[in-house]
Write an enzyme that holds these catalytic residues in place. Sequence first.
Site, mmCIF file in Angstrom:
data_model
loop_
_atom_site.group_PDB
_atom_site.id
_atom_site.type_symbol
_atom_site.label_atom_id
_atom_site.label_comp_id
_atom_site.label_asym_id
_atom_site.label_seq_id
_atom_site.Cartn_x
_atom_site.Cartn_y
_atom_site.Cartn_z
ATOM 1 N N GLU A 1 37.359 44.660 44.623
ATOM 2 C CA GLU A 1 36.076 45.243 44.223
ATOM 3 C C GLU A 1 34.903 44.713 45.065
ATOM 4 O O GLU A 1 33.829 45.296 45.061
ATOM 5 C CB GLU A 1 35.827 44.985 42.734
ATOM 6 C CG GLU A 1 36.802 45.756 41.862
ATOM 7 C CD GLU A 1 36.792 45.343 40.416
ATOM 8 O OE1 GLU A 1 36.997 46.214 39.549
ATOM 9 O OE2 GLU A 1 36.584 44.144 40.112
ATOM 10 N N GLY B 1 38.386 52.277 32.841
ATOM 11 C CA GLY B 1 39.129 53.379 32.232
ATOM 12 C C GLY B 1 38.160 54.354 31.573
ATOM 13 O O GLY B 1 37.234 53.936 30.873
ATOM 14 N N ILE C 1 43.087 48.673 28.216
ATOM 15 C CA ILE C 1 43.310 49.759 27.247
ATOM 16 C C ILE C 1 44.239 50.808 27.854
ATOM 17 O O ILE C 1 43.886 51.499 28.820
ATOM 18 C CB ILE C 1 41.974 50.399 26.805
ATOM 19 C CG1 ILE C 1 40.988 49.317 26.311
ATOM 20 C CG2 ILE C 1 42.231 51.461 25.745
ATOM 21 C CD1 ILE C 1 41.484 48.448 25.174
ATOM 22 N N MET D 1 36.657 45.135 31.350
ATOM 23 C CA MET D 1 36.906 43.809 30.776
ATOM 24 C C MET D 1 35.843 42.757 31.112
ATOM 25 O O MET D 1 36.044 41.581 30.819
ATOM 26 C CB MET D 1 38.292 43.314 31.232
ATOM 27 C CG MET D 1 39.409 44.241 30.789
ATOM 28 S SD MET D 1 41.056 43.786 31.416
ATOM 29 C CE MET D 1 41.340 42.243 30.581
ATOM 30 N N GLU D 2 34.742 43.172 31.750
ATOM 31 C CA GLU D 2 33.729 42.167 32.149
ATOM 32 C C GLU D 2 32.288 42.556 31.861
ATOM 33 O O GLU D 2 31.455 41.673 31.602
ATOM 34 C CB GLU D 2 33.839 41.867 33.661
ATOM 35 C CG GLU D 2 35.151 41.280 34.112
ATOM 36 C CD GLU D 2 36.221 42.336 34.361
ATOM 37 O OE1 GLU D 2 35.866 43.527 34.513
ATOM 38 O OE2 GLU D 2 37.420 41.984 34.392
ATOM 39 N N ASP E 1 41.395 55.097 35.818
ATOM 40 C CA ASP E 1 42.445 55.556 34.888
ATOM 41 C C ASP E 1 41.783 56.139 33.647
ATOM 42 O O ASP E 1 40.578 56.053 33.484
ATOM 43 C CB ASP E 1 43.369 54.380 34.507
ATOM 44 C CG ASP E 1 42.599 53.242 33.870
ATOM 45 O OD1 ASP E 1 42.166 52.330 34.595
ATOM 46 O OD2 ASP E 1 42.376 53.286 32.648
HETATM 47 N N1 SAH Z 1 46.084 44.461 38.343
HETATM 48 C C1 SAH Z 1 45.488 43.215 37.908
HETATM 49 C C2 SAH Z 1 44.947 43.294 36.484
HETATM 50 C C3 SAH Z 1 43.869 44.323 36.366
HETATM 51 S S1 SAH Z 1 43.145 44.278 34.787
HETATM 52 C C4 SAH Z 1 46.538 42.104 37.946
HETATM 53 O O1 SAH Z 1 47.720 42.411 37.968
HETATM 54 O O2 SAH Z 1 46.171 40.944 37.959
HETATM 55 C C5 SAH Z 1 42.087 45.666 34.931
HETATM 56 C C6 SAH Z 1 40.773 45.473 35.645
HETATM 57 O O3 SAH Z 1 40.177 46.724 35.856
HETATM 58 C C7 SAH Z 1 39.760 44.670 34.837
HETATM 59 O O4 SAH Z 1 38.952 43.903 35.690
HETATM 60 C C8 SAH Z 1 38.965 45.742 34.085
HETATM 61 O O5 SAH Z 1 37.577 45.468 34.094
HETATM 62 C C9 SAH Z 1 39.230 47.051 34.843
HETATM 63 N N2 SAH Z 1 39.854 48.148 34.081
HETATM 64 C C10 SAH Z 1 40.239 49.304 34.667
HETATM 65 N N3 SAH Z 1 40.814 50.129 33.756
HETATM 66 C C11 SAH Z 1 40.779 49.488 32.558
HETATM 67 C C12 SAH Z 1 41.259 49.829 31.253
HETATM 68 N N4 SAH Z 1 41.893 50.979 31.014
HETATM 69 N N5 SAH Z 1 41.062 48.916 30.264
HETATM 70 C C13 SAH Z 1 40.446 47.753 30.500
HETATM 71 N N6 SAH Z 1 39.998 47.368 31.731
HETATM 72 C C14 SAH Z 1 40.153 48.226 32.763
#
Ligand code: SAH
Length: 232
Positions: A13, A79, A156, A176-177, A200
């Site tokens: 990002e 998302g 989610i 998530m932030e 997503d």
């Molecule tokens: N792929 C990473 C984890 C990503 S967690 C790993 O394996 O370590 C998802 C990240 O994208 C978070 O920073 C969150 O802010 C964002 N995000 C995107 N889609 C999301 C969703 N459906 N729910 C929650 N956070 C989402």
Amino acid sequence: MKKIGIIGAMELEVEALKSKMTIERTVEKASMEFQEGTLNGTAVVIVRSGIGKVNAALCTQILCDVFEATHIINTGVAGSLKNEIDIGDIVVSTDTLHHDVDVRVFGYPLGEVPQVGRLAFPADEHLVQLAVSSCKEVNPDIRAYQGRIVSGDQFISDKKVKEHIIENFQGFCVEMEGASIAHAAYLNHVPFVVIRAISDKADESAETAYPVFEKAAAAHSAALVEHMLPLI
Ligand code: SAH
């Protein structure tokens, strides 16, 4: 003088922004690497906070204390919580809240952190307008929505959980932030905005969609941030 703190939860990002900036110093704190310098003629500090609300809040406080950031921008992916907001579209926060806080037993509305005095943290209107107008110039094919962004320490990917969040919080997208960055910026009286491109649909399709679209979505959001910097 203006100094813009730019936070991305994940390297992808912020990597494009970091590669384009002129770095004057790098400071390591709380296991995060803060890169200070200029980007597009603007003083910036760019940092990968790590994922989730604790990392994001810590990172924001360091930007305020150590770097005296005058504005904070969070760029990244999220998302979608609305049918019409599709993968690749952008949401610029009008306000943000914590969807995973529940102290209703003492009379607080779902999502409100006790004794803070508000449910949602309003974004800076000037930053919101700049983000939306920059999107039209940088990404003319991408729609930019203005609305509430909700955050929690959960990815989610379940329709029932998504419906619960939509019904209770009227969010445009979920991540998530953002709310903890907003919360920390609010407590420090620093203007902020959260800018997220959709990776997503926050339902069962997210598990397969997210890995495919995260990189392109993150790049859309970062391009917009780069463009708006000199206008702040
Ligand atoms: N792929 C990473 C984890 C990503 S967690 C790993 O394996 O370590 C998802 C990240 O994208 C978070 O920073 C969150 O802010 C964002 N995000 C995107 N889609 C999301 C969703 N459906 N729910 C929650 N956070 C989402």
